[in-house]
Design a protein around this motif. Structure first.
Motif, PDB file in Angstrom:
ATOM      1  N   GLN A 142      -1.936  -4.587   6.205  1.00 32.17           N
ATOM      2  CA  GLN A 142      -2.476  -5.143   4.960  1.00 32.17           C
ATOM      3  C   GLN A 142      -3.502  -6.236   5.252  1.00 32.17           C
ATOM      4  O   GLN A 142      -4.527  -6.317   4.578  1.00 32.17           O
ATOM      5  CB  GLN A 142      -1.349  -5.672   4.077  1.00 32.17           C
ATOM      6  CG  GLN A 142      -0.533  -4.566   3.437  1.00 32.17           C
ATOM      7  CD  GLN A 142       0.652  -5.091   2.647  1.00 32.17           C
ATOM      8  OE1 GLN A 142       1.298  -6.057   3.024  1.00 32.17           O
ATOM      9  NE2 GLN A 142       0.951  -4.425   1.544  1.00 32.17           N
ATOM     10  N   GLN A 143      -3.252  -7.071   6.248  1.00 28.67           N
ATOM     11  CA  GLN A 143      -4.229  -8.101   6.640  1.00 28.67           C
ATOM     12  C   GLN A 143      -5.536  -7.462   7.086  1.00 28.67           C
ATOM     13  O   GLN A 143      -6.612  -8.018   6.880  1.00 28.67           O
ATOM     14  CB  GLN A 143      -3.673  -8.965   7.774  1.00 28.67           C
ATOM     15  CG  GLN A 143      -2.558  -9.896   7.368  1.00 28.67           C
ATOM     16  CD  GLN A 143      -1.892 -10.540   8.591  1.00 28.67           C
ATOM     17  OE1 GLN A 143      -2.412 -10.478   9.703  1.00 28.67           O
ATOM     18  NE2 GLN A 143      -0.742 -11.148   8.370  1.00 28.67           N
ATOM     19  N   MET A 144      -5.443  -6.290   7.703  1.00 29.85           N
ATOM     20  CA  MET A 144      -6.619  -5.566   8.170  1.00 29.85           C
ATOM     21  C   MET A 144      -7.271  -4.756   7.049  1.00 29.85           C
ATOM     22  O   MET A 144      -8.280  -4.102   7.285  1.00 29.85           O
ATOM     23  CB  MET A 144      -6.224  -4.619   9.318  1.00 29.85           C
ATOM     24  CG  MET A 144      -5.717  -5.321  10.557  1.00 29.85           C
ATOM     25  SD  MET A 144      -5.029  -4.157  11.768  1.00 29.85           S
ATOM     26  CE  MET A 144      -6.508  -3.294  12.274  1.00 29.85           C
ATOM     27  N   ASN A 145      -6.674  -4.768   5.855  1.00 33.86           N
ATOM     28  CA  ASN A 145      -7.144  -4.015   4.705  1.00 33.86           C
ATOM     29  C   ASN A 145      -7.073  -2.498   4.917  1.00 33.86           C
ATOM     30  O   ASN A 145      -7.879  -1.736   4.372  1.00 33.86           O
ATOM     31  CB  ASN A 145      -8.562  -4.435   4.301  1.00 33.86           C
ATOM     32  CG  ASN A 145      -8.889  -3.995   2.884  1.00 33.86           C
ATOM     33  OD1 ASN A 145      -8.023  -3.937   2.023  1.00 33.86           O
ATOM     34  ND2 ASN A 145     -10.154  -3.669   2.654  1.00 33.86           N
ATOM     35  N   VAL A 146      -6.088  -2.045   5.696  1.00 32.63           N
ATOM     36  CA  VAL A 146      -5.883  -0.618   5.916  1.00 32.63           C
ATOM     37  C   VAL A 146      -5.188  -0.035   4.694  1.00 32.63           C
ATOM     38  O   VAL A 146      -4.149  -0.529   4.257  1.00 32.63           O
ATOM     39  CB  VAL A 146      -5.046  -0.369   7.200  1.00 32.63           C
ATOM     40  CG1 VAL A 146      -4.640   1.097   7.321  1.00 32.63           C
ATOM     41  CG2 VAL A 146      -5.825  -0.812   8.427  1.00 32.63           C
ATOM     42  N   LYS A 147      -5.781   1.009   4.137  1.00 32.96           N
ATOM     43  CA  LYS A 147      -5.237   1.673   2.951  1.00 32.96           C
ATOM     44  C   LYS A 147      -4.623   3.033   3.285  1.00 32.96           C
ATOM     45  O   LYS A 147      -3.886   3.600   2.490  1.00 32.96           O
ATOM     46  CB  LYS A 147      -6.325   1.878   1.894  1.00 32.96           C
ATOM     47  CG  LYS A 147      -7.019   0.605   1.462  1.00 32.96           C
ATOM     48  CD  LYS A 147      -6.097  -0.295   0.692  1.00 32.96           C
ATOM     49  CE  LYS A 147      -6.864  -1.527   0.205  1.00 32.96           C
ATOM     50  NZ  LYS A 147      -5.972  -2.603  -0.163  1.00 32.96           N
ATOM     51  N   ALA A 148      -4.985   3.574   4.474  1.00 31.24           N
ATOM     52  CA  ALA A 148      -4.433   4.869   4.884  1.00 31.24           C
ATOM     53  C   ALA A 148      -4.281   4.905   6.400  1.00 31.24           C
ATOM     54  O   ALA A 148      -5.169   4.475   7.132  1.00 31.24           O
ATOM     55  CB  ALA A 148      -5.329   6.010   4.422  1.00 31.24           C
ATOM     56  N   VAL A 149      -3.146   5.427   6.837  1.00 29.18           N
ATOM     57  CA  VAL A 149      -2.906   5.701   8.247  1.00 29.18           C
ATOM     58  C   VAL A 149      -2.953   7.212   8.398  1.00 29.18           C
ATOM     59  O   VAL A 149      -2.140   7.926   7.816  1.00 29.18           O
ATOM     60  CB  VAL A 149      -1.538   5.147   8.716  1.00 29.18           C
ATOM     61  CG1 VAL A 149      -1.216   5.639  10.121  1.00 29.18           C
ATOM     62  CG2 VAL A 149      -1.528   3.626   8.664  1.00 29.18           C
ATOM     63  N   PHE A 150      -3.940   7.680   9.139  1.00 32.62           N
ATOM     64  CA  PHE A 150      -4.043   9.090   9.479  1.00 32.62           C
ATOM     65  C   PHE A 150      -3.342   9.245  10.823  1.00 32.62           C
ATOM     66  O   PHE A 150      -3.591   8.457  11.743  1.00 32.62           O
ATOM     67  CB  PHE A 150      -5.493   9.542   9.595  1.00 32.62           C
ATOM     68  CG  PHE A 150      -6.247   9.598   8.286  1.00 32.62           C
ATOM     69  CD1 PHE A 150      -5.673   9.237   7.080  1.00 32.62           C
ATOM     70  CD2 PHE A 150      -7.562  10.016   8.279  1.00 32.62           C
ATOM     71  CE1 PHE A 150      -6.385   9.297   5.886  1.00 32.62           C
ATOM     72  CE2 PHE A 150      -8.286  10.088   7.096  1.00 32.62           C
ATOM     73  CZ  PHE A 150      -7.696   9.732   5.893  1.00 32.62           C
ATOM     74  N   SER A 151      -2.500  10.239  10.940  1.00 31.17           N
ATOM     75  CA  SER A 151      -1.716  10.393  12.160  1.00 31.17           C
ATOM     76  C   SER A 151      -1.697  11.833  12.629  1.00 31.17           C
ATOM     77  O   SER A 151      -1.654  12.765  11.830  1.00 31.17           O
ATOM     78  CB  SER A 151      -0.267   9.943  11.897  1.00 31.17           C
ATOM     79  OG  SER A 151       0.546  10.196  13.032  1.00 31.17           O
ATOM     80  N   ASP A 152      -1.682  11.986  13.927  1.00 31.39           N
ATOM     81  CA  ASP A 152      -1.397  13.268  14.537  1.00 31.39           C
ATOM     82  C   ASP A 152       0.078  13.579  14.264  1.00 31.39           C
ATOM     83  O   ASP A 152       0.855  12.673  13.938  1.00 31.39           O
ATOM     84  CB  ASP A 152      -1.678  13.177  16.042  1.00 31.39           C
ATOM     85  CG  ASP A 152      -1.377  14.462  16.770  1.00 31.39           C
ATOM     86  OD1 ASP A 152      -1.825  15.526  16.306  1.00 31.39           O
ATOM     87  OD2 ASP A 152      -0.688  14.402  17.810  1.00 31.39           O
ATOM     88  N   LEU A 153       0.473  14.825  14.415  1.00 34.74           N
ATOM     89  CA  LEU A 153       1.867  15.190  14.177  1.00 34.74           C
ATOM     90  C   LEU A 153       2.669  15.235  15.478  1.00 34.74           C
ATOM     91  O   LEU A 153       3.513  14.380  15.726  1.00 34.74           O
ATOM     92  CB  LEU A 153       1.944  16.545  13.460  1.00 34.74           C
ATOM     93  CG  LEU A 153       3.349  17.038  13.115  1.00 34.74           C
ATOM     94  CD1 LEU A 153       4.051  16.076  12.173  1.00 34.74           C
ATOM     95  CD2 LEU A 153       3.299  18.436  12.515  1.00 34.74           C
TER      96      LEU A 153
END
Length: 174
Positions: free
Chosen positions: A21-32
Motif C-alpha cells: 500500500q505504501q508503494m501504491n500497488v493496486k494489483a499483484v500479478f503472479s506466476d502460478l
C-alpha cells in the motif's frame, strides 16, 4: 537489465500488504507454478487462498499470469475466484500490459511476481512494472522448465558480476 528483478524475496507469501500500500500497488500479478503453488503439490492452495484474501482486504487484486492453458489454471483458481490470464506467452509482455490496462492501472501500480528470470521477470521488466523474483516453492520442475533453470544459472552468474542476487525475507520498499 532485462533479467534483473527489482526485488527478491523468499516467497510470495511474505508480501506485506502495508508495504504494498505504501508503494501504491493496486494489483499483484503472479506466476502460478512454483510461485503460488508447488507445480506438483496442491496443498499450497490454502496458503494461496489466504494470500488472495489478505491482498483483497487491503484493496489489492491478485491476478495469475501463466503460460499454462485455461483448463489447467481454471481448475486450480476458479474455486478461489482468482482472476487469471492463460497462455500469456511470457516472456512477452503483452498479457501483463493488456491486463493492467483492462484494470485501468498505471505501470507503477502493478507488481509481477515469479520464480523464473527468463519468463516472469523478463516479462515484468518488458511491461515496465515492478518485478519480484521469489525462490521456487519446490526444487523440482516440470521437464519444460528445466531448460530455463539451466539458462538461469548462467544469467545469475552474470548478474552477480555487477551485483549479487540475494533473497530477503520480506519486500523492502527502497
Amino acid at each position: 537489465m532485462l533479467f534483473r528483478p527489482r526485488y527478491t524475496i523468499d516467497t510470495i507469501y511474505h508480501l506485506d500488504t502495508d508495504v504494498l500500500q505504501q508503494m501504491n500497488v493496486k494489483a499483484v500479478f503472479s506466476d502460478l507454478d512454483n510461485t503460488l503453488l508447488a507445480w506438483n503439490e496442491f496443498e499450497t492452495a490454502k496458503k494461496m487462498d489466504e494470500l488472495n484474501q489478505r491482498l483483497a482486504k487491503a484493496g489489492i487484486k491478485l491476478v495469475v499470469i501463466s503460460n499454462n492453458n485455461a483448463e489447467r489454471i481454471g481448475k486450480v483458481l476458479n474455486p478461489y475466484q482468482i482472476d487469471f490470464v492463460a497462455k500469456s506467452r511470457k516472456p512477452l509482455p503483452f498479457a501483463i500490459t493488456k491486463k493492467r490496462e483492462q484494470l485501468g492501472l498505471a505501470k507503477d501500480q502493478v507488481m509481477m511476481v515469479g520464480d523464473q528470470l527468463i519468463t516472469d521477470i523478463q516479462a515484468g521488466n518488458l511491461a515496465g512494472v515492478e518485478s519480484v523474483l521469489v525462490k521456487p516453492l519446490v526444487e523440482t520442475d516440470k521437464w519444460n522448465t528445466r531448460i530455463n533453470r539451466f539458462l538461469e544459472k548462467i544469467i545469475f552468474f552474470f548478474l552477480a558480476i555487477s551485483h549479487k542476487v540475494t533473497f530477503k525475507e520480506t519486500l523492502e520498499n527502497g
